[in-house]
Design a protein around this motif. Structure first.
Motif, PDB file in Angstrom:
ATOM      1  N   VAL A 319      60.552  -2.611 108.726  1.00 53.35           N
ATOM      2  CA  VAL A 319      61.006  -2.804 107.347  1.00 53.35           C
ATOM      3  C   VAL A 319      61.627  -4.190 107.183  1.00 53.35           C
ATOM      4  O   VAL A 319      61.391  -4.885 106.188  1.00 53.35           O
ATOM      5  N   VAL A 320      62.423  -4.622 108.170  1.00 50.60           N
ATOM      6  CA  VAL A 320      63.034  -5.953 108.130  1.00 50.60           C
ATOM      7  C   VAL A 320      61.959  -7.032 108.095  1.00 50.60           C
ATOM      8  O   VAL A 320      62.055  -8.015 107.351  1.00 50.60           O
ATOM      9  N   ALA A 321      60.898  -6.847 108.886  1.00 53.65           N
ATOM     10  CA  ALA A 321      59.799  -7.815 108.896  1.00 53.65           C
ATOM     11  C   ALA A 321      59.120  -7.871 107.527  1.00 53.65           C
ATOM     12  O   ALA A 321      58.732  -8.956 107.052  1.00 53.65           O
ATOM     13  N   GLY A 322      58.980  -6.721 106.877  1.00 59.06           N
ATOM     14  CA  GLY A 322      58.380  -6.702 105.539  1.00 59.06           C
ATOM     15  C   GLY A 322      59.235  -7.426 104.518  1.00 59.06           C
ATOM     16  O   GLY A 322      58.738  -8.230 103.720  1.00 59.06           O
ATOM     17  N   LEU A 323      60.538  -7.177 104.556  1.00 57.23           N
ATOM     18  CA  LEU A 323      61.444  -7.865 103.632  1.00 57.23           C
ATOM     19  C   LEU A 323      61.466  -9.365 103.904  1.00 57.23           C
ATOM     20  O   LEU A 323      61.518 -10.176 102.972  1.00 57.23           O
ATOM     21  N   GLY A 324      61.421  -9.745 105.183  1.00 57.89           N
ATOM     22  CA  GLY A 324      61.404 -11.164 105.522  1.00 57.89           C
ATOM     23  C   GLY A 324      60.128 -11.852 105.083  1.00 57.89           C
ATOM     24  O   GLY A 324      60.139 -13.027 104.689  1.00 57.89           O
TER      25      GLY A 324
END
Length: 417
Positions: A319-324
């Motif tokens: 999820v963090v990678a998607g937001l980034g």
């Protein structure tokens, strides 16, 4: 006038996202009805990708001749015709035939609209527009699902989306006078940079501007750097979307349903992240958005790779990678006129679109081939390499642009004295 045209462009971005998920969503049923293997979906997507790359590279010449408004309207009309053609196709070769105008229309409108927004609207709108593209891409699987479950069949899903695209084509044709009335001053406080003011061109459409040949655009200092960064970003995005769920199941032992849910959150994270980024994009600027985006993706990839007993950190990392990932694509596009001058932006954005489609097309099957030899465990390493490459290239471009701005400042100071 600006607001009315902007609203039309927002609708255009939603509609542009609609067709992008249809093939994947409908193929499990489509290949059975057409009597072809599942793997034949790759042929369709490759034809579409080839068309988008070709039209992206030609977009600069076409847009300068006919204007962004007309190119957008005609291109959306081509995709509408292609989607209606899909709906009436009863054999695989017909799908391949209609995939040609599908790809050609998608690439031209992508390059024309992105350059127009980069030139004439603030960074927040670029992020929100690409967020609206994600809304369209998320809606189309539901249209396909409804058509199949209600007995309408996959062909009617294409007909529905094709009809929406046709309505948008009419709206764009009616709005053509608005495109020509916008002057060369960028609204919303996004004034042209000093080093590009002398090359602003005659107006938003690009009509009458000097053509920038492909070879000349590629020789502009820094273009190779941003093309590599864009290729790397789109490669890591498409690879994550396709392979993240499989990695979680086969290498981390996550339940398939859970893996599928979190893999979808990667794409939803991109959509939501772009919406949120729009609120502070103007304040922090494109450069910091790109840098922070790549660093956040890197953190997410590390969380995904950590060999812990629990999978919670890996799922959160996705999820963090998607937001980034969210602000990187729009920020790269929006910064193009500032980095390379408004006169060159249409040509360079067209090449960037081609690099993006190339990365999105080639990286997932490349990883698939690599993983057959090494195992699925290599996915975080593959993504880490792409993230590092994108960050390195974008930072080198920042230093190059900063050095060039300092030199121009010194020349201006000397001339003034």
């Amino acid at each position: 006038m600006y607001s009315l045209l902007l609203a039309i462009i927002y609708v255009a971005f939603v509609s542009l996202g609609l067709p992008d998920s249809l093939v994947g969503a409908g193929w499990p049923v489509m290949h059975q009805d057409l009597g072809v293997p599942v793997a034949f979906a790759g042929i369709i997507t490759m034809i579409i990708a080839g068309g988008t790359i070709a039209s992206s590279l030609a977009s600069e010449r076409v847009t300068r001749r006919f204007g962004a408004g007309l190119v957008t309207a005609v291109s959306v009309g081509m995709t509408a015709a292609a989607l209606v053609g899909f709906s009436f196709s009863d054999s695989f070769w017909m799908l391949c035939l209609w995939a040609i105008p599908y790809g050609l229309g998608a690439g031209a409108v992508d390059a024309a609209l992105n350059n127009y927004v980069a030139l004439h609207y603030a960074a927040r709108h670029m992020n929100w527009l690409h967020s609206f593209w994600g809304v369209g891409a998320s809606i189309s699987p539901f249209i396909m699902s409804y058509a199949i479950t209600s007995g309408l069949g996959w062909s009617n899903a294409y007909l529905i989306v094709g009809t929406i695209q046709a309505a948008l084509t009419f709206l764009l044709l009616v709005s053509l006078p608005l495109w020509g009335r916008v002057n060369s001053v960028i609204p919303d406080g996004h004034a042209a940079e000093p080093h590009e003011a002398h090359e602003a061109g005659p107006g938003p459409s690009g009509q009458g501007s000097t053509h920038v040949p492909l070879a000349r655009a590629l020789r502009i200092p820094g273009v190779a750097l941003i093309l590599t960064a864009f290729f790397a970003y789109c490669a890591l995005e498409s690879t994550s979307i396709l392979w993240a769920s499989t990695y979680l199941v086969t290498d981390r032992g996550v339940a398939p349903a859970t893996a599928a849910a979190f893999a979808s959150l990667f794409l939803l994270g991109i959509t939501a992240g772009r919406f949120l980024a729009g609120f502070f994009a103007d304040r922090i600027g494109d450069r910091l958005l790109i840098r922070g985006g790549f660093l956040s993706v890197g953190i997410g990839v590390v969380m995904l790779a950590l060999p812990l007993e629990t999978n919670v950190l890996a799922l959160v990392g996705l999820v963090v990678a998607g937001l980034g990932s969210a602000p990187i694509y729009p920020a790269i596009i929006h910064s193009t006129p500032v980095n390379f001058g408004r006169r060159n932006s249409q040509a360079i954005i067209g090449i960037q679109m081609a690099a993006a489609y190339t990365g999105s097309t080639l990286a997932p099957p490349l990883f698939g081939a690599i993983s057959t030899w090494t195992g699925m465990w290599i996915l975080p390493l593959f993504l880490a390499v792409l993230t590092a490459l994108g960050l390195l290239m974008s930072e080198r471009l920042n230093r190059l642009v900063g050095h060039r701005a300092a030199q121009e400042g010194d020349r201006t100071s000397t001339t003034t004295r």
